[in-house]
Design a protein around this motif. Structure first.
Motif, PDB file in Angstrom:
ATOM      1  N   ARG A 118       0.631  -1.288   0.056  1.00 31.17           N
ATOM      2  CA  ARG A 118       0.098  -0.124   0.074  1.00 31.17           C
ATOM      3  C   ARG A 118       0.859   1.309   0.102  1.00 31.17           C
ATOM      4  N   CYS A 119       1.943   1.247  -0.627  1.00 23.80           N
ATOM      5  CA  CYS A 119       3.052   2.495  -0.699  1.00 23.80           C
ATOM      6  C   CYS A 119       2.268   3.409  -1.672  1.00 23.80           C
ATOM      7  N   TYR A 120       2.310   4.591  -0.751  1.00 23.12           N
ATOM      8  CA  TYR A 120       1.764   5.727  -1.503  1.00 23.12           C
ATOM      9  C   TYR A 120       2.077   5.872  -2.868  1.00 23.12           C
ATOM     10  N   TYR A 121       3.572   5.749  -3.049  1.00 20.26           N
ATOM     11  CA  TYR A 121       4.266   6.004  -4.277  1.00 20.26           C
ATOM     12  C   TYR A 121       3.809   4.780  -5.493  1.00 20.26           C
ATOM     13  N   PHE A 122       3.600   3.823  -5.082  1.00 16.54           N
ATOM     14  CA  PHE A 122       3.392   2.511  -6.012  1.00 16.54           C
ATOM     15  C   PHE A 122       2.005   2.653  -6.537  1.00 16.54           C
ATOM     16  N   TYR A 123       1.063   3.552  -5.952  1.00 18.10           N
ATOM     17  CA  TYR A 123      -0.337   3.772  -6.575  1.00 18.10           C
ATOM     18  C   TYR A 123      -0.401   5.132  -7.064  1.00 18.10           C
ATOM     19  N   ASP A 124       0.418   5.833  -6.922  1.00 17.87           N
ATOM     20  CA  ASP A 124       0.610   7.183  -7.914  1.00 17.87           C
ATOM     21  C   ASP A 124       1.690   7.090  -8.953  1.00 17.87           C
ATOM     22  N   THR A 125       0.893   6.722 -10.030  1.00 18.45           N
ATOM     23  CA  THR A 125       1.802   6.567 -11.280  1.00 18.45           C
ATOM     24  C   THR A 125       2.437   7.839 -11.912  1.00 18.45           C
ATOM     25  N   ALA A 126       2.203   8.999 -11.237  1.00 16.72           N
ATOM     26  CA  ALA A 126       3.031   9.996 -11.883  1.00 16.72           C
ATOM     27  C   ALA A 126       4.384   9.976 -11.130  1.00 16.72           C
ATOM     28  N   THR A 127       4.725   9.205 -10.300  1.00 18.18           N
ATOM     29  CA  THR A 127       5.908   9.418  -9.354  1.00 18.18           C
ATOM     30  C   THR A 127       6.742   8.132  -9.715  1.00 18.18           C
ATOM     31  N   PRO A 128       8.170   8.185  -9.507  1.00 16.53           N
ATOM     32  CA  PRO A 128       8.980   7.010  -9.897  1.00 16.53           C
ATOM     33  C   PRO A 128       8.666   5.851  -8.730  1.00 16.53           C
ATOM     34  N   CYS A 129       8.663   4.654  -9.220  1.00 16.87           N
ATOM     35  CA  CYS A 129       8.675   3.235  -8.321  1.00 16.87           C
ATOM     36  C   CYS A 129       9.295   2.058  -9.148  1.00 16.87           C
ATOM     37  N   ASN A 130      10.085   1.665  -8.170  1.00 15.10           N
ATOM     38  CA  ASN A 130      10.814   0.406  -8.765  1.00 15.10           C
ATOM     39  C   ASN A 130       9.722  -0.666  -8.842  1.00 15.10           C
ATOM     40  N   LYS A 131       8.738  -0.686  -7.881  1.00 13.59           N
ATOM     41  CA  LYS A 131       7.884  -2.061  -7.983  1.00 13.59           C
ATOM     42  C   LYS A 131       6.897  -1.868  -9.057  1.00 13.59           C
ATOM     43  N   ARG A 132       6.584  -0.951  -9.378  1.00 10.28           N
ATOM     44  CA  ARG A 132       5.671  -0.477 -10.493  1.00 10.28           C
ATOM     45  C   ARG A 132       6.605  -0.283 -12.193  1.00 10.28           C
ATOM     46  N   GLU A 133       7.610   0.333 -12.177  1.00  9.85           N
ATOM     47  CA  GLU A 133       8.437   0.472 -13.177  1.00  9.85           C
ATOM     48  C   GLU A 133      10.015   0.204 -12.675  1.00  9.85           C
ATOM     49  N   PRO A 134      10.437  -1.172 -12.816  1.00  8.06           N
ATOM     50  CA  PRO A 134      11.804  -1.200 -12.547  1.00  8.06           C
ATOM     51  C   PRO A 134      12.893  -0.369 -12.943  1.00  8.06           C
ATOM     52  N   GLY A 135      13.530  -0.016 -12.207  1.00 11.32           N
ATOM     53  CA  GLY A 135      14.606   1.014 -12.653  1.00 11.32           C
ATOM     54  C   GLY A 135      14.192   2.510 -12.771  1.00 11.32           C
TER      55      GLY A 135
END
Length: 327
Positions: A118-135
């Motif tokens: 439930r990381c805020y940044y994982f749910y926010d596609t406007a921010t970088p997130c290695n879980k959502r977009e590796p690297g």
């Protein structure tokens, strides 16, 4: 939400075959997490395979004298099942501390194991997130990280696993039974979920074409001296800042067996059996509980907003064990 195709499976072989052959396919049970992720466009499956009609909707005794929890049984039905309440009250209490009554009525046991952070940044596609977009980077490191991990983190991810049920399963030495193209496989709960390392996009060790069919609970019972303690920002419908599943077997005032699993502090339920072993035969005292807590939290690191979790986790471990001892 993107367009997707949908089918219902009534036989495990069919479901595994579709999961294997369909492009970007996902299995869906209650959908309480997956549908949210699809609405936020964090998950974008092209094909959903409804597994609710697979024959895994029962709770029965298993060969070891424990219980087999069907993966399609709802969290509510599991928590209130007479055999779970009687023999595994720690699991019942943990499940009932999570989510809301409405969500527990829909969420399945298999889905609970598969839910994502439930990381805020994982749910926010406007921010970088290695879980959502590796690297792409981890926005939580250096960002607002009050709910984030203090153990088992990496430079790529400091997210936590959100489940209450899984913390209790870790303390109870559960086994996850999965089915894939190569047949059935059994995974100890402590090996099912992963630490982030350099592949934070991988939450668990389930193969892409495998489906969870059941959860096995062993016959050794911890139904007398147990506690599930969840510290959170409000009394209900909130994820744990720190949670502790504690189970004891006592010989007089000495420890015959001890299990302690933590939630809200790592990318997976956190348990160190080799630390527990050091307390076998020793007195069930606050001093020994303090010693265990200190070792369980060795290497803990805060990232600013979540620094308080280190002291909170220590106190919660000791309190949970004291509560378990007094039952």
């Amino acid at each position: 939400m993107n367009d997707f195709d949908y089918s219902k499976s009534t036989e495990i072989g069919q479901a595994v075959e579709e999961l294997t052959t369909k492009n970007h396919a996902k299995a869906i049970g209650g959908g309480t997490n997956l549908l949210d992720l699809m609405k936020y466009r964090v998950e974008n499956p092209h094909y959903l395979i409804d597994v609710n009609h697979l024959p895994y909707r029962e709770i029965v005794r298993n060969a070891s004298g424990g219980l087999r929890l069907g993966a399609m049984v709802t969290n509510a039905d599991t928590a209130y099942h007479p055999l779970v309440e009687k023999n595994y009250p720690l699991l019942s209490k943990a499940i009932l501390s999570g989510a809301s009554a409405q969500l527990r009525n829909a969420a399945t046991n298999g889905g609970n194991l598969m839910q994502r952070t439930r990381c805020y940044y994982f749910y926010d596609t406007a921010t970088p997130c290695n879980k959502r977009e590796p690297g792409s980077g981890c926005s939580a490191i250096g960002g607002f990280n009050r709910i984030h991990a203090i153990l088992g983190t990496s430079e790529d991810c400091i997210a936590t696993h959100p489940s209450d049920m899984c913390v209790a399963l870790a303390a109870l030495d559960a086994e996850i039974v999965v089915q894939g193209r190569d047949g059935e496989r059994r995974i100890p709960i402590l090996d099912f979920h992963r630490l982030p390392g350099d592949t934070p996009e991988k939450d668990n060790n389930l193969m892409s074409n495998e489906i969870i069919t059941s959860i096995n609970l062993p016959g050794n019972l911890f139904n007398k001296n147990y506690a599930y303690l969840k510290v959170r920002d409000r009394p209900s419908y909130a994820f744990a800042l720190v949670s502790v599943a504690a189970a004891l077997q006592l010989n007089g005032n000495n420890i015959a067996s001890i299990k302690v699993a933590l939630g809200g502090v790592a990318h997976k339920p956190w348990r160190l059996p080799y630390v527990e072993q050091k307390l076998i035969g020793r007195e069930a005292s606050k001093e020994n509980f303090d010693s265990l807590a200190e070792e369980l939290l060795t290497g803990a690191q805060g990232f600013g907003d979540n620094d308080f979790k280190m002291a909170l986790a220590h106190k919660t471990i000791v309190r949970a064990l004291n509560e378990a001892k007094k039952l």
